[in-house]
Design an enzyme around this catalytic site. Structure first.
Site, short mmCIF file in Angstrom:
data_model
loop_
_atom_site.label_atom_id
_atom_site.label_comp_id
_atom_site.label_asym_id
_atom_site.label_seq_id
_atom_site.Cartn_x
_atom_site.Cartn_y
_atom_site.Cartn_z
N LYS A 120 0.84 -1.20 0.00
CA LYS A 120 0.00 0.00 0.00
C LYS A 120 0.87 1.25 0.00
O LYS A 120 2.01 1.21 0.48
CB LYS A 120 -0.86 0.02 1.28
CG LYS A 120 -2.00 -0.98 1.29
CD LYS A 120 -2.77 -0.89 2.60
CE LYS A 120 -3.92 -1.87 2.63
NZ LYS A 120 -4.97 -1.59 1.65
N ARG A 173 -10.49 -11.42 1.82
CA ARG A 173 -11.37 -12.42 1.23
C ARG A 173 -10.73 -13.81 1.26
O ARG A 173 -11.43 -14.83 1.30
CB ARG A 173 -11.74 -12.00 -0.20
CG ARG A 173 -10.57 -11.88 -1.13
CD ARG A 173 -10.89 -11.08 -2.39
NE ARG A 173 -10.93 -9.64 -2.15
CZ ARG A 173 -11.20 -8.72 -3.06
NH1 ARG A 173 -11.49 -9.08 -4.30
NH2 ARG A 173 -11.20 -7.44 -2.76
N1 BES Z 1 -8.11 -3.73 4.36
C1 BES Z 1 -8.27 -3.33 3.02
C2 BES Z 1 -9.57 -2.55 2.78
C3 BES Z 1 -9.68 -1.20 3.44
C4 BES Z 1 -9.42 -0.06 2.69
C5 BES Z 1 -10.13 -1.07 4.73
C6 BES Z 1 -9.58 1.18 3.30
C7 BES Z 1 -10.28 0.17 5.32
C8 BES Z 1 -10.02 1.30 4.58
C9 BES Z 1 -8.30 -4.54 2.09
O1 BES Z 1 -7.56 -5.65 2.49
C10 BES Z 1 -7.73 -4.10 0.79
O2 BES Z 1 -6.59 -3.75 0.75
N2 BES Z 1 -8.55 -4.09 -0.26
C11 BES Z 1 -8.15 -3.65 -1.53
C12 BES Z 1 -8.67 -4.62 -2.55
C13 BES Z 1 -8.11 -4.42 -3.92
C14 BES Z 1 -6.66 -4.82 -3.96
C15 BES Z 1 -8.92 -5.26 -4.89
C16 BES Z 1 -8.74 -2.26 -1.78
O3 BES Z 1 -9.87 -2.02 -1.35
O4 BES Z 1 -8.05 -1.42 -2.31
ZN ZN Z 2 -5.52 -5.49 1.84
#
Ligand code: BES
Ligand code: ZN
Ligand code: ZN
Length: 482
Positions: free
Chosen positions: A262, A336
């Protein structure tokens, strides 16, 4: 905090402050408020606070006139928020004993519960790691309800259990990832279970390997902190229902994104990526005390998602416990993956109905902001049950689609399913992915990424975890029929 129910007239209540809701367009003439209301200085607008010292005709040291908005729209959720905001306002002024007046249409059980919940939730502080010793907690809180029924005592203690459990979730959820590793979360679950008389089992790495949980283990392999699957069982003494509710919560103690790392801005927020799991622990804590007539088991897969030489790579293919193969196209879509195995395990443990809660996608925050939880379901009846419970608890949830067409995006030539699709409709594709692992079991998925924590403080709540959707889950179990 000591919580009491007072049936004496409001004028006789001794407290640091007596909170009196004032409604828009209604005349409040008690405690010397008449002129303030007539002049318009006190208008009864939601969020308006006016503190009166030595109020006329009251034994309390102060009266807090708390704007409540329109009386016709004032429900238990509005009262909960009003009391929480009032308590935070009073604590700022070092007033540590309070009472709230409930009269007229607000003398029922739901209002009494909500008032206590508001006080306990409003008293919550995230100062555990502050070393200064000027911490202040509310010492006492009374619900003043001169015309209440005999059931109010039970309502007050139910409110106390719910709010304390919600605060348990908030406290756990706010712990930083260096202190709250997957095994530390399992230890917290064990301790809570022991205190509440629940059965707790923690499956560690070797057991997860034996069970074939390749999706969960793939996420965990990049971290030095080993994974754990927490299982907590509640069994009613006399099960009035043949159903068995499974509560599955995402417990990613830190989500760096893994190799698909990230951006650094706001990465600290990813310590909250176990809010779904913490909510299931809080719900089990309350369920142990409120004793619903249905069997409930919580499943909380806990992992840390880290990059490193042992981390899984984009392009890797893993085999989930269900037997399905998954191509990992983005290691940041890890929630997931761990939920897939936990859902499969929950079904094999005999759960007939499933609810999961997860900070799953940024896309749900784009879709619904910070107001509504995104709700997905493969079963209309189950969806309506959860929506009803949520509405009664003032935890806002919005139904989202789950059509088969969305599954197209998860197709890959190399495995049964990919873990991500295109950018569009990201919250739905995540839910569609989970659906593949629920088979025909009635299931609700709650994407709480936008609602599990607040980025900015609000009058009734500090910045940090909200403890959603603990109350909805508990009500779902308590009001379960069949
Ligand atoms: N934990 C994150 C989702 C999240 C984002 C929670 C912002 C709280 C605030 C999750 O594991 C994630 O990183 N999701 C990705 C999925 C993508 C790679 C398809 C996302 O939402 O960007
Ligand atoms: Zn994630
Ligand atoms: Zn995550």
């Amino acid at each position: 905090m000591q919580t009491t129910l007072e049936r004496n007239p409001a004028e006789q209540i001794a407290a640091g402050a007596l909170i009196v809701p004032v409604f828009e367009g209604e005349k409040e003439s008690r405690f010397g408020a008449a002129r303030l209301v007539e002049s318009g200085e006190v208008a009864g607008k939601a969020g308006e606070f006016t503190l009166l010292h030595n109020p006329a005709g009251a034994a309390a040291e102060r009266v807090l006139l708390a704007g409540a908005g329109k009386a016709a729209r004032f429900d238990a959720a509005a009262l909960r928020k009003l009391v929480a905001g009032s308590v935070r306002f009073l604590k700022e002024k070092k007033v540590l004993s309070a009472a709230v007046l409930l009269d007229g249409d607000r003398s029922g059980d739901e209002f009494a519960s909500a008032a206590v919940e508001g006080a306990i939730l409003g008293d919550f502080e995230l100062d555990r790691h502050k070393t200064a010793n000027d911490k202040k907690a509310l010492a006492s809180f009374a619900v003043v309800c001169p015309n209440g029924a005999a059931t109010l005592e039970a309502a007050v203690s139910r409110g106390q259990v719910l709010a304390e459990s919600q605060n348990f979730t908030r406290a756990l959820a706010s712990e930083p990832a260096n202190l709250l590793t997957p095994l530390a979360m399992a230890a917290a679950a064990r301790e809570m279970s022991q205190q509440q008389g629940l059965e707790c089992e923690v499956l560690e790495r070797s057991e997860l390997e034996r069970l074939g949980m390749g999706a969960l283990l793939g996420v965990a392999q990049g971290s030095a902190a080993p994974p754990a699957l927490i299982v907590i069982r509640y069994r009613p003494q006399q099960a009035a229902s043949p159903s068995h509710l499974g509560l599955v919560g995402k417990g990613v103690t830190f989500d760096s994104g893994g190799i698909s790392i990230k951006p650094s801005a706001d990465m600290d927020k990813m310590k909250y990526d176990m809010c779904g799991g913490a909510a299931m622990l809080g719900a089990m804590r309350a369920i142990a005390q409120l004793k619903p007539p249905i069997a409930v088991t919580a499943f909380i897969p806990c992992v840390e998602n880290m990059p490193g030489s042992r981390a899984q790579r984009p392009g890797d293919i893993v085999t989930a416990m269900s037997g399905k193969t998954i191509e990992i196209l983005n290691t940041d879509a890890e929630g997931r993956l761990i939920l897939a195995d936990a859902l499969t395990y929950a079904r094999r443990q005999g759960c007939t109905h499933l609810v999961d809660a997860a900070t799953l996608t940024g896309a749900i925050v784009v879709a619904l902001g910070h107001i509504h939880v995104g709700l997905f379901s493969n079963n209309d009846e189950m969806r309506d049950r959860v929506l009803r419970a949520a509405r009664a608890e003032g935890e806002r949830m919005w139904p989202m689609p789950l059509d088969d067409e969305y599954k197209e995006g998860l197709k890959t030539p190399f495995a049964d399913i990919a873990n991500v699709g295109s950018r569009w409709g990201g919250a739905v594709t995540a839910a569609v992915f989970l659906k593949e692992f629920t088979e025909d079991t009635p299931w609700v998925h709650l994407d709480i990424a936008g609602t599990a924590y607040l980025d900015e403080a609000q009058p009734h709540m500090p910045k940090g975890p909200t403890g959603l959707p603990v109350r909805t889950l508990v009500r779902l179990a308590v009001e379960w029929t069949n």
